[in-house]
Design a protein around this motif. Structure first.
Motif, PDB file in Angstrom:
ATOM      1  N   TRP A  33     -29.241 -56.901 -15.341  1.00 57.70           N
ATOM      2  CA  TRP A  33     -28.835 -55.499 -15.550  1.00 57.70           C
ATOM      3  C   TRP A  33     -27.928 -54.998 -14.427  1.00 57.70           C
ATOM      4  CZ3 TRP A  33     -29.266 -50.576 -13.400  1.00 57.70           C
ATOM      5  CH2 TRP A  33     -29.081 -49.503 -14.265  1.00 57.70           C
ATOM      6  N   THR A  74     -33.925 -55.935 -18.201  1.00 56.75           N
ATOM      7  CA  THR A  74     -33.666 -54.774 -17.332  1.00 56.75           C
ATOM      8  C   THR A  74     -34.258 -54.978 -15.934  1.00 56.75           C
ATOM      9  OG1 THR A  74     -35.704 -53.588 -17.902  1.00 56.75           O
ATOM     10  CG2 THR A  74     -33.796 -53.232 -19.334  1.00 56.75           C
ATOM     11  N   GLY A  75     -34.831 -56.145 -15.690  1.00 56.59           N
ATOM     12  CA  GLY A  75     -35.477 -56.397 -14.397  1.00 56.59           C
ATOM     13  C   GLY A  75     -34.464 -56.338 -13.255  1.00 56.59           C
ATOM     14  N   PHE A  76     -34.966 -56.025 -12.069  1.00 57.45           N
ATOM     15  CA  PHE A  76     -34.090 -55.850 -10.905  1.00 57.45           C
ATOM     16  C   PHE A  76     -34.084 -57.047  -9.956  1.00 57.45           C
ATOM     17  CE2 PHE A  76     -34.443 -50.933 -11.108  1.00 57.45           C
ATOM     18  CZ  PHE A  76     -33.265 -50.855 -11.831  1.00 57.45           C
ATOM     19  N   ALA A  80     -35.263 -62.860 -15.013  1.00 55.40           N
ATOM     20  CA  ALA A  80     -34.973 -63.239 -16.399  1.00 55.40           C
ATOM     21  C   ALA A  80     -33.617 -63.923 -16.534  1.00 55.40           C
ATOM     22  CB  ALA A  80     -35.023 -61.998 -17.293  1.00 55.40           C
ATOM     23  N   ALA A 113     -44.918 -59.069 -27.836  1.00 56.56           N
ATOM     24  CA  ALA A 113     -44.279 -58.935 -26.519  1.00 56.56           C
ATOM     25  C   ALA A 113     -42.868 -58.363 -26.580  1.00 56.56           C
ATOM     26  CB  ALA A 113     -44.240 -60.301 -25.838  1.00 56.56           C
ATOM     27  N   LEU A 135     -40.878 -45.528 -17.805  1.00 57.64           N
ATOM     28  CA  LEU A 135     -39.889 -45.814 -16.758  1.00 57.64           C
ATOM     29  C   LEU A 135     -38.488 -45.622 -17.306  1.00 57.64           C
ATOM     30  CD1 LEU A 135     -39.400 -49.526 -16.768  1.00 57.64           C
ATOM     31  CD2 LEU A 135     -41.765 -48.849 -16.863  1.00 57.64           C
ATOM     32  N   CYS A 141     -36.375 -51.925 -22.140  1.00 58.80           N
ATOM     33  CA  CYS A 141     -37.301 -52.957 -21.637  1.00 58.80           C
ATOM     34  C   CYS A 141     -38.395 -53.218 -22.681  1.00 58.80           C
ATOM     35  CB  CYS A 141     -37.915 -52.551 -20.295  1.00 58.80           C
ATOM     36  SG  CYS A 141     -38.935 -51.068 -20.335  1.00 58.80           S
ATOM     37  N   GLY A 145     -42.040 -57.957 -20.881  1.00 54.96           N
ATOM     38  CA  GLY A 145     -41.410 -57.885 -19.562  1.00 54.96           C
ATOM     39  C   GLY A 145     -42.166 -56.926 -18.652  1.00 54.96           C
ATOM     40  N   ALA A 148     -45.185 -58.795 -17.587  1.00 57.35           N
ATOM     41  CA  ALA A 148     -44.832 -59.936 -16.734  1.00 57.35           C
ATOM     42  C   ALA A 148     -44.411 -59.481 -15.340  1.00 57.35           C
ATOM     43  CB  ALA A 148     -43.719 -60.755 -17.382  1.00 57.35           C
ATOM     44  N   ILE A 207     -46.154 -67.714 -21.246  1.00 57.41           N
ATOM     45  CA  ILE A 207     -45.280 -66.796 -21.983  1.00 57.41           C
ATOM     46  C   ILE A 207     -46.175 -65.821 -22.751  1.00 57.41           C
ATOM     47  CG2 ILE A 207     -43.515 -66.621 -23.783  1.00 57.41           C
ATOM     48  CD1 ILE A 207     -42.794 -69.601 -22.986  1.00 57.41           C
TER      49      ILE A 207
HETATM   50  C1  LIG Z   1     -32.742 -47.659 -15.223  1.00 53.09           C
HETATM   51  C2  LIG Z   1     -33.913 -48.506 -14.819  1.00 53.09           C
HETATM   52  C3  LIG Z   1     -35.061 -47.913 -14.326  1.00 53.09           C
HETATM   53  C4  LIG Z   1     -36.171 -48.702 -13.970  1.00 53.09           C
HETATM   54  N1  LIG Z   1     -37.285 -48.070 -13.502  1.00 53.09           N
HETATM   55  C5  LIG Z   1     -38.375 -48.815 -13.200  1.00 53.09           C
HETATM   56  C6  LIG Z   1     -39.573 -48.191 -12.755  1.00 53.09           C
HETATM   57  O1  LIG Z   1     -39.660 -46.971 -12.595  1.00 53.09           O
HETATM   58  N2  LIG Z   1     -40.634 -48.980 -12.508  1.00 53.09           N
HETATM   59  C7  LIG Z   1     -40.589 -50.343 -12.660  1.00 53.09           C
HETATM   60  O2  LIG Z   1     -41.608 -51.016 -12.439  1.00 53.09           O
HETATM   61  N3  LIG Z   1     -39.458 -50.949 -13.053  1.00 53.09           N
HETATM   62  C8  LIG Z   1     -38.354 -50.239 -13.325  1.00 53.09           C
HETATM   63  N4  LIG Z   1     -37.223 -50.863 -13.734  1.00 53.09           N
HETATM   64  C9  LIG Z   1     -37.155 -52.343 -13.758  1.00 53.09           C
HETATM   65  C10 LIG Z   1     -37.454 -52.960 -15.148  1.00 53.09           C
HETATM   66  O3  LIG Z   1     -37.185 -52.091 -16.176  1.00 53.09           O
HETATM   67  C11 LIG Z   1     -38.893 -53.418 -15.255  1.00 53.09           C
HETATM   68  O4  LIG Z   1     -39.096 -54.462 -14.331  1.00 53.09           O
HETATM   69  C12 LIG Z   1     -39.315 -53.898 -16.654  1.00 53.09           C
HETATM   70  O5  LIG Z   1     -40.714 -54.046 -16.656  1.00 53.09           O
HETATM   71  C13 LIG Z   1     -38.686 -55.211 -17.074  1.00 53.09           C
HETATM   72  O6  LIG Z   1     -38.901 -55.408 -18.469  1.00 53.09           O
HETATM   73  P1  LIG Z   1     -37.893 -56.305 -19.319  1.00 53.09           P
HETATM   74  O7  LIG Z   1     -38.432 -56.416 -20.701  1.00 53.09           O
HETATM   75  O8  LIG Z   1     -36.509 -55.815 -19.200  1.00 53.09           O
HETATM   76  O9  LIG Z   1     -38.063 -57.699 -18.580  1.00 53.09           O
HETATM   77  P2  LIG Z   1     -36.937 -58.767 -18.200  1.00 53.09           P
HETATM   78  O10 LIG Z   1     -35.971 -58.199 -17.225  1.00 53.09           O
HETATM   79  O11 LIG Z   1     -36.375 -59.377 -19.411  1.00 53.09           O
HETATM   80  O12 LIG Z   1     -37.847 -59.853 -17.439  1.00 53.09           O
HETATM   81  C14 LIG Z   1     -38.466 -59.556 -16.222  1.00 53.09           C
HETATM   82  C15 LIG Z   1     -39.350 -60.757 -15.794  1.00 53.09           C
HETATM   83  O13 LIG Z   1     -40.411 -60.916 -16.717  1.00 53.09           O
HETATM   84  C16 LIG Z   1     -40.359 -62.205 -17.343  1.00 53.09           C
HETATM   85  N5  LIG Z   1     -40.724 -61.991 -18.750  1.00 53.09           N
HETATM   86  C17 LIG Z   1     -40.129 -61.159 -19.644  1.00 53.09           C
HETATM   87  N6  LIG Z   1     -40.797 -61.178 -20.808  1.00 53.09           N
HETATM   88  C18 LIG Z   1     -41.831 -62.049 -20.656  1.00 53.09           C
HETATM   89  C19 LIG Z   1     -42.884 -62.507 -21.499  1.00 53.09           C
HETATM   90  N7  LIG Z   1     -42.998 -62.070 -22.746  1.00 53.09           N
HETATM   91  N8  LIG Z   1     -43.755 -63.428 -21.008  1.00 53.09           N
HETATM   92  C20 LIG Z   1     -43.663 -63.883 -19.735  1.00 53.09           C
HETATM   93  N9  LIG Z   1     -42.673 -63.489 -18.897  1.00 53.09           N
HETATM   94  C21 LIG Z   1     -41.778 -62.582 -19.353  1.00 53.09           C
HETATM   95  C22 LIG Z   1     -38.953 -62.704 -17.128  1.00 53.09           C
HETATM   96  O14 LIG Z   1     -38.917 -64.119 -17.104  1.00 53.09           O
HETATM   97  C23 LIG Z   1     -38.620 -62.090 -15.783  1.00 53.09           C
HETATM   98  O15 LIG Z   1     -39.149 -62.885 -14.750  1.00 53.09           O
HETATM   99  C24 LIG Z   1     -36.106 -50.106 -14.095  1.00 53.09           C
HETATM  100  C25 LIG Z   1     -34.948 -50.703 -14.595  1.00 53.09           C
HETATM  101  C26 LIG Z   1     -33.866 -49.924 -14.959  1.00 53.09           C
HETATM  102  C27 LIG Z   1     -32.637 -50.609 -15.505  1.00 53.09           C
END
Ligand SMILES: Cc1cc2nc3c(=O)[nH]c(=O)nc-3n(C[C@H](O)[C@H](O)[C@H](O)COP(=O)(O)OP(=O)(O)OC[C@H]3O[C@@H](n4cnc5c(N)ncnc54)[C@H](O)[C@@H]3O)c2cc1C
Length: 473
Positions: A33, A74-76, A80, A113, A135, A141, A145, A148, A207
């Motif tokens: 992201w 959306t992870g930071f 992913a 998931a 969030l 998201c 994720g 995870a 997973i």
């Molecule tokens: C605008 C913005 C604001 C945000 N605010 C916050 C906040 O306030 N608090 C916060 O905690 N985070 C925040 N985040 C970060 C992010 O949104 C979180 O970390 C979110 O939980 C990630 O979810 P995702 O589905 O996008 O995961 P991804 O980015 O796709 O993956 C994140 C990690 O999880 C693993 N993963 C994903 N899905 C699975 C699954 N089904 N099984 C096993 N592993 C998996 C991936 O391999 C990777 O290591 C923010 C991000 C943005 C862009």
């Protein structure tokens, strides 16, 4: 491994349309992201069921191809994003987006998931309930994720992290077996807690394919206020006052520095701080009530009156309607978006004991400003949890890519050394991924780090799941 036959096998599991192999199709899955990490992958594979995920894992074990699981991307921390070697596949769970069931008596919902967080929130409201995880990225998201990464967000103060909101999991293991752990139990002391092992493991141990989530009664009324404080001790005293007087009605307590709101307003002028005189610290407070609108409004007014009398706050605005309350929250959430628009900035997602927060901020700010004159400290966060997003941007007008590698490293080291000194954590809610892989051993200590490696080796001996993220074995 013969790539063509490997891809053919993946196609036979999920169907040819759900294995992306062209560069254009794969591209959106290969950069994170923040556009900080870009990798390569043999394919992006999109299963529609848990059985398909299990078959993909078995196929990858046979071909010795590692799997990077991806939710909403959306992870930071680059967790992913595959590495540039190009030897991995990305497993996207976006097609697994069904709400399987809702159990009203048990106050739980079982979801796949790949459900977008916001769609779960909406589905909960439709049954008269609240799913409190919230969030900035909730529109994209996915719950897999969130679990995870053990996501935090704005409601942790009252409801806890993603971990606290989950009662059970379904997981495909690194051997391609399915663990059916979807019991919605609030008590279950039958040995090691496997659920908690997978939550926060960032796709390195298993997973997650489905989860049982806790639901809560929907509050009848929510009131939001923005207040001005002059310093962190006042903000912490204000938090204490709200915790004492509002107790569990306090659902949000977010801090924004003047510098972070200036940045936000420079990119989104409609998001300017409505409080006058640009206070050093603006605090967004939310109360949620199950009794009546009148009850919570009165309580909020009384607490603010005390806070003004005690000089904890110098100004306050109570949102007069829902759209004003939403505007307050949007201002908070747009700080992250403004940072993304501004360009490169160095993020530090840290927690500290509240008792050390002021000293940490004062001494770190001073060190930073003397080492890098003109530097901007974009500091905001979930103050109620001691969680700061202590982010660093180059001086205004300077090329956003101004930091060279050595400066970047030095800035991170400065912040993390301070975090250690004040007993904090280098990752409050975003996780480790590839971003913080290198610093984890020093931070957690050799004993903890070796235990983490032992767990990884035991559950994933072939190192097939998201290798070299969180820990390297
Ligand atoms: C605008 C913005 C604001 C945000 N605010 C916050 C906040 O306030 N608090 C916060 O905690 N985070 C925040 N985040 C970060 C992010 O949104 C979180 O970390 C979110 O939980 C990630 O979810 P995702 O589905 O996008 O995961 P991804 O980015 O796709 O993956 C994140 C990690 O999880 C693993 N993963 C994903 N899905 C699975 C699954 N089904 N099984 C096993 N592993 C998996 C991936 O391999 C990777 O290591 C923010 C991000 C943005 C862009």
């Amino acid at each position: 491994m013969h790539t063509e036959s490997f891809i053919a096998e993946l196609q036979s599991i999920v169907g040819p349309n759900h294995v992306l192999i062209s560069a254009d199709d794969k591209a959106p899955f290969l950069t994170d992201w923040r556009k900080r990490f870009t990798g390569k992958a043999i394919a992006v594979v999109m299963p529609a069921s848990t059985e398909e995920v299990a078959a993909i894992v078995k196929c990858c074990i046979a071909a010795r191809v590692p799997i990077v699981t991806q939710g909403g991307n959306t992870g930071f921390c680059g967790g992913a994003t595959p590495y540039p070697s190009g030897h991995e596949i990305v497993l996207s769970l976006k097609r697994m987006n069904r709400i399987r069931s809702t159990d009203i008596a048990n106050q739980t919902m079982t979801v796949e998931a790949g459900c977008i967080l916001q769609s779960i929130q909406v589905a909960a409201v439709e049954t008269g309930h609240l799913f409190p995880l919230s969030l900035g990225a909730e529109g994209s998201c996915m719950i897999g994720g969130n679990l995870a990464t053990n996501a935090g967000g704005t409601n942790v103060l009252r409801y806890g992290n993603a971990r606290d909101l989950c009662l059970g999991l379904e997981v495909v293991t690194a051997q391609g077996e399915i663990w059916h752990g979807l019991k919605g139990l609030r008590k279950d002391n039958t040995g090691y807690d496997l659920r908690d092992l997978f939550i926060g493991s960032e796709g390195t141990l298993g997973i997650i394919t489905a989860a049982v989530l806790k639901l809560y009664p929907l509050p009848l009324s929510q009131w939001t206020t923005l207040v001005a404080t002059n310093d962190i001790p006042s903000a912490i005293a204000l938090l204490g006052l709200f915790q004492k007087r509002a107790a569990s009605l306090l659902t949000g307590f977010e801090m924004m520095t003047q510098e972070s709101l200036d940045l936000c307003a420079s990119h989104f002028p409609q998001m300017a701080n409505p409080l006058s005189n640009k206070p050093p610290y603006t605090i967004l407070i939310e109360l949620s009530d199950h009794e009546s609108e009148e009850h919570v409004r009165l309580l909020l007014e009384q607490i603010l009156e005390t806070a003004l009398e005690d000089s904890l706050v110098s100004d306050a605005i109570i949102a007069s309607n829902l759209s004003q309350a939403q505007a307050f929250w949007q201002m908070r959430e747009h700080i992250t978006l403004a940072q993304a628009q501004e360009g490169a900035n160095l993020k530090h997602d840290i927690t500290l004991p509240l008792s050390s927060l002021d000293q940490f901020m004062q001494s770190t700010d001073a060190l930073m400003r003397s080492a890098y004159p003109g530097i901007r400290i974009i500091n905001f966060g979930h103050l109620g949890d001691g969680n700061l997003h202590y982010n660093i941007a180059p001086p205004k007008g300077v090329d956003p890519h101004a930091f060279n590698q050595a400066e970047e490293t030095a800035i991170h080291e400065l912040v993390y050394a301070q975090v250690e000194q004040y007993g904090g954590s280098i990752s409050a809610e975003h996780g480790v991924g590839q971003l913080k892989l290198g610093g984890l051993r020093a931070h957690r200590g050799a004993v903890a780090h070796d235990m983490m490696k032992a767990i990884k080796r035991a559950l994933d001996p072939d190192n097939i799941l998201n290798p070299n993220k969180v820990v390297s074995i």
